[in-house]
Each structure stands twice: as C-alpha cells, then as structure tokens.
Design a protein around this motif. Structure first.
Motif, mmCIF file in Angstrom:
data_model
loop_
_atom_site.group_PDB
_atom_site.id
_atom_site.type_symbol
_atom_site.label_atom_id
_atom_site.label_comp_id
_atom_site.label_asym_id
_atom_site.label_seq_id
_atom_site.Cartn_x
_atom_site.Cartn_y
_atom_site.Cartn_z
ATOM 1 N N ASP A 109 0.759 -1.429 0.140
ATOM 2 C CA ASP A 109 -0.147 0.106 0.049
ATOM 3 C C ASP A 109 0.897 1.179 0.026
ATOM 4 O O ASP A 109 0.500 2.421 0.501
ATOM 5 N N GLN A 110 2.149 1.120 -0.645
ATOM 6 C CA GLN A 110 3.071 2.410 -0.653
ATOM 7 C C GLN A 110 2.313 3.271 -1.593
ATOM 8 O O GLN A 110 2.974 4.542 -1.580
ATOM 9 N N GLY A 111 1.443 3.104 -2.409
ATOM 10 C CA GLY A 111 1.085 4.074 -3.347
ATOM 11 C C GLY A 111 -0.246 3.383 -3.976
ATOM 12 O O GLY A 111 -0.608 2.351 -3.864
ATOM 13 N N PRO A 112 -0.799 4.324 -4.834
ATOM 14 C CA PRO A 112 -2.142 3.576 -5.585
ATOM 15 C C PRO A 112 -1.567 2.519 -6.731
ATOM 16 O O PRO A 112 -0.506 2.615 -7.379
ATOM 17 N N GLY A 113 -2.485 1.742 -6.821
ATOM 18 C CA GLY A 113 -2.251 0.751 -7.970
ATOM 19 C C GLY A 113 -1.654 -0.419 -7.601
ATOM 20 O O GLY A 113 -1.428 -1.297 -8.893
ATOM 21 N N LEU A 114 -1.504 -0.614 -6.603
ATOM 22 C CA LEU A 114 -0.724 -1.912 -6.047
ATOM 23 C C LEU A 114 -1.690 -2.764 -5.257
ATOM 24 O O LEU A 114 -2.652 -2.309 -4.394
ATOM 25 N N PHE A 115 -1.535 -4.072 -5.316
ATOM 26 C CA PHE A 115 -2.022 -5.282 -4.559
ATOM 27 C C PHE A 115 -1.258 -6.002 -4.078
ATOM 28 O O PHE A 115 -0.255 -6.587 -4.892
ATOM 29 N N ALA A 116 -1.485 -6.937 -2.910
ATOM 30 C CA ALA A 116 -0.705 -8.019 -2.481
ATOM 31 C C ALA A 116 -0.979 -9.065 -3.334
ATOM 32 O O ALA A 116 -2.124 -9.727 -3.247
ATOM 33 N N SER A 148 0.885 -4.507 -17.878
ATOM 34 C CA SER A 148 1.029 -4.517 -16.227
ATOM 35 C C SER A 148 2.589 -3.914 -16.052
ATOM 36 O O SER A 148 3.060 -3.525 -14.954
ATOM 37 N N ARG A 149 3.432 -3.952 -17.212
ATOM 38 C CA ARG A 149 4.796 -3.761 -17.118
ATOM 39 C C ARG A 149 5.269 -2.451 -17.965
ATOM 40 O O ARG A 149 6.335 -2.063 -17.857
ATOM 41 N N GLY A 167 -4.955 -0.878 -15.306
ATOM 42 C CA GLY A 167 -5.065 0.652 -15.665
ATOM 43 C C GLY A 167 -3.717 0.944 -15.205
ATOM 44 O O GLY A 167 -3.564 2.353 -15.356
ATOM 45 N N TYR A 168 -2.854 0.106 -14.461
ATOM 46 C CA TYR A 168 -1.472 0.722 -14.069
ATOM 47 C C TYR A 168 -0.486 -0.133 -14.498
ATOM 48 O O TYR A 168 -0.915 -1.261 -14.995
ATOM 49 N N PHE A 169 0.764 0.590 -14.541
ATOM 50 C CA PHE A 169 2.026 -0.304 -14.861
ATOM 51 C C PHE A 169 3.174 -0.115 -13.797
ATOM 52 O O PHE A 169 2.878 0.830 -13.076
ATOM 53 N N CYS A 170 3.841 -1.072 -13.686
ATOM 54 C CA CYS A 170 4.932 -1.103 -12.839
ATOM 55 C C CYS A 170 6.151 -0.314 -13.009
ATOM 56 O O CYS A 170 6.723 -0.517 -14.149
#
Length: 168
Positions: A85-92, A142-143, A109-112
């Motif tokens: 949860d360091q920022g938006p767009g991430l999940f475990a 995603s990348r 909708g996000y990329f790493c």
C-alpha cells in the motif's frame, strides 16, 4: 581472514597447544558469534534468540506476523514484510509468510515503474491517456505504459484512442 582454533597434542606429556589462524572460518551452515565461536544457523522463518554454548545448540525463535526470514541465518531480527500500500495501483499478489516476503503487483489500468526481484512491484503509475489528435499505438500492460502517436495527415482523433479520416 579465518580464526579456527586447532588443538595439537605433543608427546607423552599431553601438552595441548592452541594455534589460532587469522579470521574465524565457520562452516557454511554456521555463523560467527561476537565471542569468536561458530554456531549452527537458524532455519528459514526463524532467527537467533540465543547463541549456542558448549552444552546447548543455537536457540531459534519464529518470525512474528509482519516479518519474515527467507534464508538460513545467524541474525537476531526478522526482516519486515514489504507493504503493497505504498501508493495507488498496487495489491498483494502473495501475502507475507514467515519464510517469504510479500509479492506486490499492479491493478488494471496501472503499470509497474519500479520492479523488485522478489517482492514484485514497489511503485505503480496509471497508464497514460493519449491526447486528442493522437491514437493509441500500443496499449499499456502491467509492465509498460501506453504508447501514443500523432494521427497522420487528414486524420483526427477526439478521444485519443483511434484516428478517423476527415470527411468533406
């Protein structure tokens, strides 16, 4: 350098001489203590509570929730689990266990932007939207981010997705 004590027995009198070589050479499954002793390492998921003695082996304790240890070790503290949860767009994608760190990935909708070896993604960014007058050359994954390009002459795009030919 290694310090490995070596006992040598001489003659009939049983004199014992201790020879110290430079540096402490512990075996691969051992760790060196502060008092220059080699102790058996703790297993994955555990850390040292108390170093070994001549009578007892190493006392190891399990990592508590929110921490992990992914290797045999002689450490006294487990590693903290990586938060997704360091920022938006991430999940475990994979939760932290006593022997494995959290693996984070990106939501749709996000990329790493920053990919770590074992913990997955540590920073995500929303895909770029193409401006009017441009079209989506390659959609984001995603990348990777979205790749946009200008519409060719005599074409237009109001929404920044596809280019349409002008009509007269």
């Amino acid at each position: 350098m290694c310090y490995r004590s070596t006992l040598a027995v001489f003659g009939v009198f049983c004199c014992v001489a201790v020879f110290m070589a430079p540096g402490l050479c512990c075996l691969s499954k051992e760790y060196a203590t502060t008092d220059m002793q080699c102790c058996p390492m703790c297993h994955k998921g555990t850390v040292v509570r108390r170093d070994c003695t001549r009578q007892l082996g190493t006392w190891c304790i399990s990592c508590v929730n929110g921490t992990f240890m992914n290797q045999p070790n002689g450490l006294t503290k487990c590693f903290p689990c990586t938060p997704c949860d360091q920022g938006p767009g991430l999940f475990a994608q994979q939760g932290c266990t006593g022997t494995k760190d959290t693996v984070c990935d990106v939501v749709s909708g996000y990329f790493c932007k920053t990919l770590m070896d074992e913990t997955g993604c540590s920073l995500a960014q929303k895909h770029t939207s193409c401006d009017p007058g441009h079209r989506m050359k390659r959609p984001g994954t995603s990348r990777t981010d979205t790749v946009c390009e200008s519409c060719p002459p005599a074409y237009f795009s109001l929404e920044g997705v596809n280019c349409t030919v002008w009509t007269t």
